[in-house]
Design a protein around this motif. Structure first.
Motif, PDB file in Angstrom:
ATOM      1  N   THR A  81      27.386  33.344  28.433  1.00  0.00           N
ATOM      2  CA  THR A  81      27.857  34.673  28.823  1.00  0.00           C
ATOM      3  C   THR A  81      27.523  34.980  30.274  1.00  0.00           C
ATOM      4  OG1 THR A  81      27.509  35.437  26.549  1.00  0.00           O
ATOM      5  CG2 THR A  81      27.807  37.122  28.236  1.00  0.00           C
ATOM      6  N   LEU A  82      26.305  34.637  30.664  1.00  0.00           N
ATOM      7  CA  LEU A  82      25.865  34.903  32.033  1.00  0.00           C
ATOM      8  C   LEU A  82      26.608  34.027  33.040  1.00  0.00           C
ATOM      9  CD1 LEU A  82      23.874  36.728  33.506  1.00  0.00           C
ATOM     10  CD2 LEU A  82      22.153  34.925  33.309  1.00  0.00           C
ATOM     11  N   SER A  83      26.811  32.776  32.695  1.00  0.00           N
ATOM     12  CA  SER A  83      27.517  31.877  33.616  1.00  0.00           C
ATOM     13  C   SER A  83      28.985  32.274  33.757  1.00  0.00           C
ATOM     14  CB  SER A  83      27.404  30.427  33.135  1.00  0.00           C
ATOM     15  OG  SER A  83      27.984  30.268  31.852  1.00  0.00           O
ATOM     16  N   ALA A  84      29.590  32.779  32.680  1.00  0.00           N
ATOM     17  CA  ALA A  84      30.983  33.240  32.760  1.00  0.00           C
ATOM     18  C   ALA A  84      31.097  34.448  33.684  1.00  0.00           C
ATOM     19  CB  ALA A  84      31.502  33.587  31.370  1.00  0.00           C
ATOM     20  N   ALA A  85      30.112  35.345  33.601  1.00  0.00           N
ATOM     21  CA  ALA A  85      30.100  36.507  34.491  1.00  0.00           C
ATOM     22  C   ALA A  85      29.895  36.079  35.938  1.00  0.00           C
ATOM     23  CB  ALA A  85      29.006  37.480  34.065  1.00  0.00           C
ATOM     24  N   ALA A  86      29.013  35.102  36.151  1.00  0.00           N
ATOM     25  CA  ALA A  86      28.749  34.609  37.509  1.00  0.00           C
ATOM     26  C   ALA A  86      29.988  33.943  38.097  1.00  0.00           C
ATOM     27  CB  ALA A  86      27.581  33.629  37.486  1.00  0.00           C
ATOM     28  N   ARG A  87      30.671  33.136  37.301  1.00  0.00           N
ATOM     29  CA  ARG A  87      31.881  32.466  37.794  1.00  0.00           C
ATOM     30  C   ARG A  87      32.966  33.484  38.147  1.00  0.00           C
ATOM     31  NH1 ARG A  87      30.488  28.658  33.698  1.00  0.00           N
ATOM     32  NH2 ARG A  87      31.831  29.751  32.201  1.00  0.00           N
ATOM     33  N   GLY A  88      33.111  34.494  37.301  1.00  0.00           N
ATOM     34  CA  GLY A  88      34.109  35.518  37.590  1.00  0.00           C
ATOM     35  C   GLY A  88      33.792  36.289  38.854  1.00  0.00           C
ATOM     36  N   PHE A  89      32.520  36.613  39.031  1.00  0.00           N
ATOM     37  CA  PHE A  89      32.099  37.364  40.220  1.00  0.00           C
ATOM     38  C   PHE A  89      32.330  36.533  41.485  1.00  0.00           C
ATOM     39  CE2 PHE A  89      28.997  38.921  43.293  1.00  0.00           C
ATOM     40  CZ  PHE A  89      29.198  40.294  43.213  1.00  0.00           C
ATOM     41  N   LEU A  90      31.936  35.274  41.450  1.00  0.00           N
ATOM     42  CA  LEU A  90      32.136  34.399  42.609  1.00  0.00           C
ATOM     43  C   LEU A  90      33.619  34.206  42.906  1.00  0.00           C
ATOM     44  CD1 LEU A  90      29.417  31.693  41.846  1.00  0.00           C
ATOM     45  CD2 LEU A  90      29.359  33.403  43.671  1.00  0.00           C
ATOM     46  N   ARG A  91      34.410  34.163  41.869  1.00  0.00           N
ATOM     47  CA  ARG A  91      35.857  33.982  42.046  1.00  0.00           C
ATOM     48  C   ARG A  91      36.471  35.170  42.792  1.00  0.00           C
ATOM     49  NH1 ARG A  91      40.868  33.946  39.161  1.00  0.00           N
ATOM     50  NH2 ARG A  91      41.851  31.886  39.201  1.00  0.00           N
ATOM     51  N   THR A  92      35.947  36.369  42.545  1.00  0.00           N
ATOM     52  CA  THR A  92      36.475  37.535  43.261  1.00  0.00           C
ATOM     53  C   THR A  92      36.176  37.439  44.755  1.00  0.00           C
ATOM     54  OG1 THR A  92      34.460  38.888  42.945  1.00  0.00           O
ATOM     55  CG2 THR A  92      36.154  38.993  41.229  1.00  0.00           C
ATOM     56  N   TYR A  93      35.021  36.874  45.091  1.00  0.00           N
ATOM     57  CA  TYR A  93      34.669  36.763  46.508  1.00  0.00           C
ATOM     58  C   TYR A  93      35.537  35.737  47.233  1.00  0.00           C
ATOM     59  CZ  TYR A  93      30.928  39.974  47.543  1.00  0.00           C
ATOM     60  OH  TYR A  93      30.227  41.126  47.829  1.00  0.00           O
ATOM     61  N   SER A  94      36.038  34.758  46.504  1.00  0.00           N
ATOM     62  CA  SER A  94      36.940  33.796  47.139  1.00  0.00           C
ATOM     63  C   SER A  94      38.259  34.443  47.519  1.00  0.00           C
ATOM     64  CB  SER A  94      37.198  32.617  46.192  1.00  0.00           C
ATOM     65  OG  SER A  94      37.983  33.020  45.077  1.00  0.00           O
ATOM     66  N   ARG A  95      38.540  35.622  46.963  1.00  0.00           N
ATOM     67  CA  ARG A  95      39.750  36.369  47.288  1.00  0.00           C
ATOM     68  C   ARG A  95      39.466  37.554  48.216  1.00  0.00           C
ATOM     69  NH1 ARG A  95      40.390  33.371  43.187  1.00  0.00           N
ATOM     70  NH2 ARG A  95      42.418  32.838  42.287  1.00  0.00           N
ATOM     71  N   LEU A  96      38.256  38.068  48.154  1.00  0.00           N
ATOM     72  CA  LEU A  96      37.879  39.158  49.058  1.00  0.00           C
ATOM     73  C   LEU A  96      37.681  38.662  50.488  1.00  0.00           C
ATOM     74  CD1 LEU A  96      35.268  41.171  46.936  1.00  0.00           C
ATOM     75  CD2 LEU A  96      37.447  42.045  47.793  1.00  0.00           C
TER      76      LEU A  96
END
Length: 248
Positions: A81-96
């Motif tokens: 659960t934590l790693s899925a949240a981390a991957r999603g958060f990092l993915r947003t920064y690749s677009r920001l």
């Protein structure tokens, strides 16, 4: 610590309604928000990350711990659960942060470490870009979320007053709420004036039709105004009692 930095329980709780608040994977780079006259507002609440209004977008700084491979290996890799949240958060920064201008803006707003170089970020974000969408927390399958829509979802489906209270005073809050009513009042006034002008015409057949239309329209307007005033008064009372309970 990482749980408080990454978990988004409120948004996951209303995930089935998030399509009302935003598009799938819709994340614009930071410079784009300045182009459309939005402020970049720092938030430490992961539930507010990428929540936006017409004037601002809330962005959570990238935790330095997520850039540490040893932290990921020992604390995230064995926690789905934590790693899925981390991957999603990092993915947003690749677009920001896509361009160097975005990178500089991120550092100006303390979203990225000041010691990081643009080349380092370019190499790092390239790895975030290829993170598959089906491996991230379901909140991050959506991008930017409209705060007004989230507030509506909370009122209708959660029985709560709002997702996040942007205004800190009753005056500012209800001034914003009454904008739509004022526009509707202006249109209604124009229609009433037009009907009154047309009633002054000498065509008796036309006057008969207009009299009936004016009667019905006037009656409906009065009913609407009464209901609107009652609703706004009741809503004000509910907001007051909610805030009173929160302070006790």
């Amino acid at each position: 610590f990482l749980c408080s930095e990454l978990f988004v329980p409120r948004l996951n709780g209303i995930h089935r309604y998030l399509w009302l608040a935003g598009w799938n994977e819709s994340v614009h780079p930071l410079h784009w928000h300045l182009m459309v006259k939005r402020k970049i507002v720092v938030t430490e609440d992961p539930d507010m990350h990428l929540v936006c209004t017409d004037q601002a977008i809330f962005v959570k700084p990238l935790p330095i711990s997520l850039l540490n491979y040893h932290v990921y290996l020992h604390h995230l890799s064995n926690h789905d659960t934590l790693s899925a949240a981390a991957r999603g958060f990092l993915r947003t920064y690749s677009r920001l942060v896509i361009h160097e201008s975005d990178f500089l803006l991120a550092q100006q707003h303390y979203l990225l470490p000041s010691s990081m170089k643009w080349l380092d970020w370019s190499l790092l974000s390239a790895q975030f870009t290829v993170i598959p969408i089906n491996s991230v927390n379901r909140r991050y399958r959506y991008g930017e979320l409209r705060l007004s829509r989230l507030n509506l979802i909370y009122r209708v489906w959660c029985g709560r007053l709002m997702y996040f209270r942007l205004h800190r005073s009753y005056t500012a809050y209800f001034a914003n709420q009454y904008k739509g009513s004022l526009v509707l009042f202006a249109y209604t006034t124009v229609i009433h004036t037009a009907l009154q002008t047309m009633l002054n015409a000498e065509d008796s057949c036309l006057n008969l039709v207009l009299c009936r239309v004016s009667l019905w329209f006037g009656t409906l307007t009065i009913i609407f105004v009464v209901i609107s005033v009652m609703f706004q008064t009741l809503y004000l009372l509910i907001v007051f009692l909610f805030n009173l309970q929160a302070t006790l």
